[in-house]
Design a protein around this motif. Structure first.
Motif, PDB file in Angstrom:
ATOM      1  N   LYS A  59      28.439  80.974 -23.548  1.00  0.00           N
ATOM      2  CA  LYS A  59      28.026  81.539 -24.878  1.00  0.00           C
ATOM      3  C   LYS A  59      28.821  80.627 -25.856  1.00  0.00           C
ATOM      4  N   LYS A  60      29.877  79.580 -25.587  1.00  0.00           N
ATOM      5  CA  LYS A  60      30.743  79.268 -26.421  1.00  0.00           C
ATOM      6  C   LYS A  60      29.868  78.330 -27.487  1.00  0.00           C
ATOM      7  N   TYR A  61      29.158  77.500 -27.101  1.00  0.00           N
ATOM      8  CA  TYR A  61      28.305  76.906 -28.137  1.00  0.00           C
ATOM      9  C   TYR A  61      27.492  77.704 -29.170  1.00  0.00           C
ATOM     10  N   GLU A  62      26.846  78.506 -28.576  1.00  0.00           N
ATOM     11  CA  GLU A  62      25.906  79.571 -29.409  1.00  0.00           C
ATOM     12  C   GLU A  62      27.125  80.343 -30.486  1.00  0.00           C
ATOM     13  N   ASN A  67      29.215  81.299 -35.854  1.00  0.00           N
ATOM     14  CA  ASN A  67      30.335  81.445 -36.487  1.00  0.00           C
ATOM     15  C   ASN A  67      30.179  80.758 -37.955  1.00  0.00           C
ATOM     16  N   GLN A  68      29.486  79.421 -37.680  1.00  0.00           N
ATOM     17  CA  GLN A  68      29.328  78.571 -38.681  1.00  0.00           C
ATOM     18  C   GLN A  68      28.322  78.888 -39.791  1.00  0.00           C
ATOM     19  N   GLY A  69      27.414  80.217 -39.383  1.00  0.00           N
ATOM     20  CA  GLY A  69      26.497  80.703 -40.316  1.00  0.00           C
ATOM     21  C   GLY A  69      25.144  80.303 -39.654  1.00  0.00           C
ATOM     22  N   LYS A  70      25.003  79.592 -38.514  1.00  0.00           N
ATOM     23  CA  LYS A  70      23.478  79.307 -38.182  1.00  0.00           C
ATOM     24  C   LYS A  70      22.900  80.692 -37.625  1.00  0.00           C
ATOM     25  N   PRO A  96      19.010  86.405 -29.050  1.00  0.00           N
ATOM     26  CA  PRO A  96      19.484  87.015 -29.998  1.00  0.00           C
ATOM     27  C   PRO A  96      21.041  87.030 -29.658  1.00  0.00           C
ATOM     28  N   LYS A  97      21.654  87.172 -30.859  1.00  0.00           N
ATOM     29  CA  LYS A  97      23.111  87.368 -30.912  1.00  0.00           C
ATOM     30  C   LYS A  97      23.863  88.045 -29.802  1.00  0.00           C
ATOM     31  N   ASP A  98      23.146  89.185 -29.483  1.00  0.00           N
ATOM     32  CA  ASP A  98      23.930  90.233 -28.711  1.00  0.00           C
ATOM     33  C   ASP A  98      23.306  90.186 -27.243  1.00  0.00           C
ATOM     34  N   LYS A 162      11.659  79.251 -37.401  1.00  0.00           N
ATOM     35  CA  LYS A 162      12.108  77.964 -36.842  1.00  0.00           C
ATOM     36  C   LYS A 162      13.546  77.783 -36.408  1.00  0.00           C
ATOM     37  N   PRO A 163      14.037  77.149 -35.599  1.00  0.00           N
ATOM     38  CA  PRO A 163      15.297  77.203 -35.378  1.00  0.00           C
ATOM     39  C   PRO A 163      16.318  76.398 -36.566  1.00  0.00           C
ATOM     40  N   ASP A 164      17.531  76.671 -36.677  1.00  0.00           N
ATOM     41  CA  ASP A 164      18.385  75.729 -37.700  1.00  0.00           C
ATOM     42  C   ASP A 164      19.522  75.205 -36.685  1.00  0.00           C
ATOM     43  N   HIS A 165      19.410  75.104 -35.349  1.00  0.00           N
ATOM     44  CA  HIS A 165      20.292  74.261 -34.580  1.00  0.00           C
ATOM     45  C   HIS A 165      19.626  74.202 -33.283  1.00  0.00           C
ATOM     46  N   LEU A 166      19.756  73.071 -32.604  1.00  0.00           N
ATOM     47  CA  LEU A 166      19.220  72.714 -31.317  1.00  0.00           C
ATOM     48  C   LEU A 166      20.525  72.620 -30.287  1.00  0.00           C
ATOM     49  N   LEU A 167      20.247  73.250 -29.241  1.00  0.00           N
ATOM     50  CA  LEU A 167      21.241  72.667 -27.943  1.00  0.00           C
ATOM     51  C   LEU A 167      20.468  72.193 -26.951  1.00  0.00           C
ATOM     52  N   ILE A 168      20.385  71.006 -26.907  1.00  0.00           N
ATOM     53  CA  ILE A 168      19.465  70.128 -25.885  1.00  0.00           C
ATOM     54  C   ILE A 168      20.223  69.855 -24.626  1.00  0.00           C
TER      55      ILE A 168
END
Length: 266
Positions: A59-62, A67-70, A96-98, A162-168
Motif C-alpha cells: 500500500k506504500k504507493y497508494e 498523503n499528497q492529496g490524491k 477505497p483508502k481503508d 475519474k482517477p487523479d493518479h494511475l499506478l500502471i
C-alpha cells in the motif's frame, strides 16, 4: 482453561485471538494435544502477521499519493499477452483508502479459487472498476504490445469517478490525461495493481470458458488459450478458430502451411 477438553481448547484457539496470559497458561498444560494446538495457533498468527506486513508494504504507493492529496488512485494491469487465442483484457481499479484484503497479490500467484473469491470482494467494495477488452482481430492488426496498451487505456476511460493518479504495471499509457507511475512487476508491489490483475484474470478466464462451449476441442476452459499439448492437439485435428491469433506462431505457421497441414478455419 486446564479444565477444558483438548477439543474445546482447539476450537477456542481456532476462533479467538488469545491474550499472552492465556497462552502462557496453556503452555504449562502437559497434554500433547494441547501443545500441538498451541503450535498450530502460533503458526497461524505468524502467517497472519506476515500477510499484514506484506499488505502494508503493497500500500506504500497508494498511501504516498493519498498523503499528497490524491483521492482516486487507480491500479491498471492486463492479462492475456501470451495465449494463442482469445482477447487481451485489462482492468483499472480504484480502491477505497481503508481497503484491506490480506493475501492479495499478483494473480499468477493465487489459485483459481482464491482469484474468484478475491475478485468478488474487490468488485463489491471498489470505488470504481473499468474493463478493457481487445480481441484477437485487433491484436493481429496492431500487435500484442499495442493491443495491451489499448486495453488498458480503454479500462481507464471506463472508470467513474475519474482517477487523479494511475499506478500502471510496466507499460506507459500515452493517451490518458492523468499523472502516473509505471511500476515494473507492479502487481507484486501495489495493492491497486494487484487488484486489477485479479479482476482482469477472472474476467478473461470466464470469457475463455464461454469460448470453450463454442469451441470444445481446444480445452479453453483449462488452458485459457495458452499453447498446451491439448490445445495444440485440437489445432492439429480441428484447425484454426475465429478467436485464434493468426499473427502468433504456431497459428501463423499452420496457416502458411495451407491444406497440407490439415488446418481449416471454422
Amino acid at each position: 482453561m486446564k479444565d477444558c477438553s483438548i477439543a474445546e481448547i482447539k476450537q477456542y484457539l481456532n476462533e479467538e485471538i488469545i491474550s499472552e496470559e492465556v497462552l502462557q497458561s496453556l503452555e504449562t498444560d502437559p497434554r500433547k494435544g494441547v501443545q500441538q494446538a498451541i503450535q498450530v495457533y502460533k503458526n497461524k498468527q505468524a502467517k497472519q502477521q506476515l500477510l499484514q506486513k506484506q499488505f502494508l508494504a503493497m500500500k506504500k504507493y497508494e498511501q504516498y499519493y493519498l498523503n499528497q492529496g490524491k483521492r482516486y488512485i487507480a491500479g491498471i494491469d492486463e492479462v492475456g499477452r501470451g495465449p494463442l487465442a482469445g482477447p487481451v483484457v485489462a482492468a483499472a481499479v480504484i480502491l477505497p483508502k481503508d481497503f484491506s484484503l490480506l493475501g492479495l497479490t499478483d494473480s499468477k500467484k493465487l489459485s483459481s479459487k482464491q482469484r474468484t473469491v478475491f475478485a468478488q470482494e474487490i468488485e463489491s467494495c471498489a470505488v470504481a472498476v473499468g474493463i478493457g477488452v481487445i480481441d484477437n482481430v485487433d491484436i493481429d492488426r496492431v500487435n500484442i504490445y499495442q493491443a495491451s496498451i489499448l486495453a488498458m487505456e480503454q479500462a481507464v476511460k471506463k472508470l467513474a469517478p475519474k482517477p487523479d493518479h494511475l499506478l500502471i504495471d510496466a507499460v506507459p499509457l500515452p493517451n490518458v490525461p492523468y499523472s502516473s507511475d509505471i511500476i515494473i512487476k507492479g502487481d507484486q508491489k501495489s495493492i491497486s495493481i494487484a487488484a486489477a490483475s485479479v479482476v482482469a484474470k477472472v474476467y478473461r478466464d470466464q470469457m475463455m470458458s464461454q469460448y470453450h462451449q463454442k469451441y470444445p476441442y481446444y480445452q479453453f476452459d483449462q488452458n485459457q488459450g495458452y499453447g498446451t499439448a491439448g490445445h495444440l492437439q485440437g489445432l492439429k485435428k480441428y484447425g484454426v478458430t475465429p478467436i485464434h491469433r493468426k499473427s502468433f506462431a504456431p497459428i501463423k505457421d499452420y496457416l502458411e502451411g495451407g491444406k497440407d497441414d490439415g488446418i481449416t478455419i471454422f
